[in-house]
Design a protein around this motif. Structure first.
Motif, PDB file in Angstrom:
ATOM      1  N   ALA A 124      -1.221 -28.645  85.645  1.00 22.49           N
ATOM      2  CA  ALA A 124      -0.481 -29.108  86.550  1.00 22.49           C
ATOM      3  C   ALA A 124      -0.071 -30.052  85.997  1.00 22.49           C
ATOM      4  O   ALA A 124       1.217 -31.449  86.141  1.00 22.49           O
ATOM      5  N   ALA A 125      -1.082 -31.292  85.327  1.00 17.91           N
ATOM      6  CA  ALA A 125      -0.745 -32.397  84.630  1.00 17.91           C
ATOM      7  C   ALA A 125       0.193 -32.135  83.609  1.00 17.91           C
ATOM      8  O   ALA A 125       0.734 -33.240  83.621  1.00 17.91           O
ATOM      9  N   THR A 126       0.041 -31.095  82.758  1.00 16.49           N
ATOM     10  CA  THR A 126       0.826 -30.652  82.376  1.00 16.49           C
ATOM     11  C   THR A 126       2.385 -30.552  82.453  1.00 16.49           C
ATOM     12  O   THR A 126       3.470 -31.393  81.758  1.00 16.49           O
ATOM     13  N   ALA A 156      10.373 -45.672  86.019  1.00 16.40           N
ATOM     14  CA  ALA A 156      10.452 -44.421  85.638  1.00 16.40           C
ATOM     15  C   ALA A 156       9.115 -43.774  84.408  1.00 16.40           C
ATOM     16  O   ALA A 156       8.595 -43.299  84.393  1.00 16.40           O
ATOM     17  N   GLU A 157       9.065 -45.198  83.785  1.00 21.06           N
ATOM     18  CA  GLU A 157       8.229 -45.560  82.276  1.00 21.06           C
ATOM     19  C   GLU A 157       6.913 -45.324  83.119  1.00 21.06           C
ATOM     20  O   GLU A 157       5.476 -44.610  82.573  1.00 21.06           O
ATOM     21  N   LEU A 158       6.332 -46.419  83.905  1.00 17.65           N
ATOM     22  CA  LEU A 158       5.050 -45.797  84.319  1.00 17.65           C
ATOM     23  C   LEU A 158       4.691 -44.788  84.994  1.00 17.65           C
ATOM     24  O   LEU A 158       3.752 -44.526  84.448  1.00 17.65           O
ATOM     25  N   ARG A 159       5.592 -44.289  85.717  1.00 19.61           N
ATOM     26  CA  ARG A 159       5.339 -42.695  86.015  1.00 19.61           C
ATOM     27  C   ARG A 159       4.967 -42.052  85.208  1.00 19.61           C
ATOM     28  O   ARG A 159       4.048 -40.989  84.924  1.00 19.61           O
ATOM     29  N   ARG A 160       5.380 -41.879  84.060  1.00 20.37           N
ATOM     30  CA  ARG A 160       4.877 -41.277  82.653  1.00 20.37           C
ATOM     31  C   ARG A 160       4.468 -41.734  81.934  1.00 20.37           C
ATOM     32  O   ARG A 160       3.417 -40.713  81.738  1.00 20.37           O
ATOM     33  N   ASN A 161       3.837 -42.741  82.150  1.00 15.06           N
ATOM     34  CA  ASN A 161       2.885 -43.019  81.210  1.00 15.06           C
ATOM     35  C   ASN A 161       1.147 -42.338  81.343  1.00 15.06           C
ATOM     36  O   ASN A 161       0.365 -42.413  81.693  1.00 15.06           O
ATOM     37  N   ALA A 162       1.682 -42.899  83.389  1.00 14.88           N
ATOM     38  CA  ALA A 162       0.642 -42.093  83.961  1.00 14.88           C
ATOM     39  C   ALA A 162       0.388 -41.103  84.328  1.00 14.88           C
ATOM     40  O   ALA A 162      -0.773 -40.494  84.287  1.00 14.88           O
ATOM     41  N   ALA A 163       1.594 -40.059  83.874  1.00 10.06           N
ATOM     42  CA  ALA A 163       1.292 -38.727  83.777  1.00 10.06           C
ATOM     43  C   ALA A 163       1.049 -38.217  82.372  1.00 10.06           C
ATOM     44  O   ALA A 163       0.158 -37.087  82.230  1.00 10.06           O
TER      45      ALA A 163
END
Length: 386
Positions: A124-126, A156-163
């Motif tokens: 899921a994280a991937t 969008a960058e913040l969500r990408r970093n959190a993921a």
């Protein structure tokens, strides 16, 4: 009328016959018999090589005493790293194991479930990380065309970093779960022997509980303690002679390989270790009591077996072989080695002198002896006429 002169004639005849017989005896016969009785041949003592001890020097008797046990240099106390129930014990005490071989297997049901959960979380994280990466790429394209704000791009960058952080954490959880799975199988860390098994099938073990001990019998050495007063005499590499309980009078030899830098706070003794000169001859059982001495070549002492000493009150003596006769020589004794049955001689003998190993109480000073071949007899009991 009876003739009274006849008995007298018979008496005189018998007397004459006895005198004639005594006159026929050889002159000097009585004297010869008397000399034979007083001049019986003297007895010579038969002495075989095993009856003789040659006085020699020994540095071991004057050296520092070491008491300890035979222990392996390579040993491992394997403990439980997970809390689980014991499902299988593959090896028992005394059985050999190869490196990596399973010795004990623990129940892995709950840990396997945790691994499955961690692997699902990783998937899921991937997927989430990949999705946020695509969203970020679109936001950058739209921002370059002026169709979206800078705030949307930053979100969008913040969500990408959190993921990505969640993906890294999920990977770590999977690695941890897999490692826990491997810990349910207790394996041998090296080729050796199981020395002590402490669990059985059905036992529940907690983290840190000792499960089994494995030793390498090829790494046996003598580990012991020596008095701190003798520490100045010790050097790494010095020869050591010792005996091991269970091996009778067999003498083992080795060399000092380690001298600890600190004394025990309670006993004030220093830990030392000695490697066997011939590892193939070392006992294969750990924990056997051993006692020995450091061979101090700068302090050689003459030694005798205890059996050679004749004690009369405060006087100690030995029966020395001088020429062809025995000589009772007084000696002055020093330190004793009760384990080997030896005693140091500080006076009365010199190196190379020969003495009886086990003299009897019937010996006489000046008694002659004769040397015979090995096994021909014991010096304390065998004599022969000359």
């Amino acid at each position: 009328m009876m003739d009274r002169t006849r008995p007298l004639v018979l008496v005189l005849a018998l007397s004459s016959a006895l005198m004639a017989l005594s006159g026929c005896q050889r002159p000097g016969a009585a004297a010869a018999g008397g000399d034979a009785a007083t001049k019986a041949p003297a007895a010579a003592l038969l002495i075989a090589p095993e009856d003789v001890h040659t006085v020699a020097g020994s540095g071991a008797l004057g050296g520092a005493v070491i008491t300890g046990a035979i222990q392996p240099a390579r040993r491992a106390d394997l403990r439980a790293e997970v809390a689980a129930m014991v499902l299988q014990v593959a090896k028992d005490n005394g059985e050999r194991v190869r490196q990596g071989e399973v010795i004990v297997r623990l129940d892995s049901t709950s840990i396997r479930d945790n691994l499955s959960s961690a692997e699902e979380a990783l998937r899921a994280a991937t997927q989430s990380a990949e999705q946020t990466e695509r969203v970020l790429a679109r936001q950058r394209t739209l921002n370059q065309q002026g169709m979206t704000s800078m705030q949307a791009l930053e979100d969008a960058e913040l969500r990408r970093n959190a993921a990505q952080s969640e993906l890294a954490a999920a990977k770590a959880r999977v690695v941890g779960a897999r490692q826990q799975m491997t810990r349910t199988e207790v394996r041998a860390p090296f080729d050796g022997v199981v020395s002590e098994r402490k669990v059985s099938v059905g036992d529940t073990v907690q983290v840190g509980r000792e499960i089994v001990k494995v030793i390498d019998p090829r790494s046996m050495r003598f580990e012991g303690q020596v008095s701190a007063d003798r520490l100045g005499e010790l050097k790494v590499g010095q020869p050591v002679t010792f005996r091991v309980n269970g091996f009778g009078d067999a003498a083992f030899r080795g060399k000092l390989s380690r001298i600890d830098a600190a004394a025990n706070a309670t006993t004030r003794q220093v830990e030392v270790a000695a490697q066997f000169d011939d590892p193939a001859q070392a006992p294969q059982v750990a924990g056997l009591y051993a006692e020995g001495r450091v061979d101090s070549s700068d302090k050689p002492l003459l030694v005798l077996p205890e059996s050679a000493i004749v004690r009369q009150g405060d006087v100690n003596a030995v029966w020395q072989l001088a020429g062809e006769t025995l000589k009772k020589a007084p000696v002055q004794l020093g330190e004793r080695d009760d384990r080997r049955g030896l005693v140091a001689v500080v006076g009365g003998l010199k190196e190379g002198d020969q003495v009886l190993r086990a003299p009897s109480a019937t010996l006489a000073d000046g008694q002659k002896f004769q040397r015979v071949a090995a096994g021909a007899g014991a010096a304390s009991a065998v004599t022969q006429a000359k």
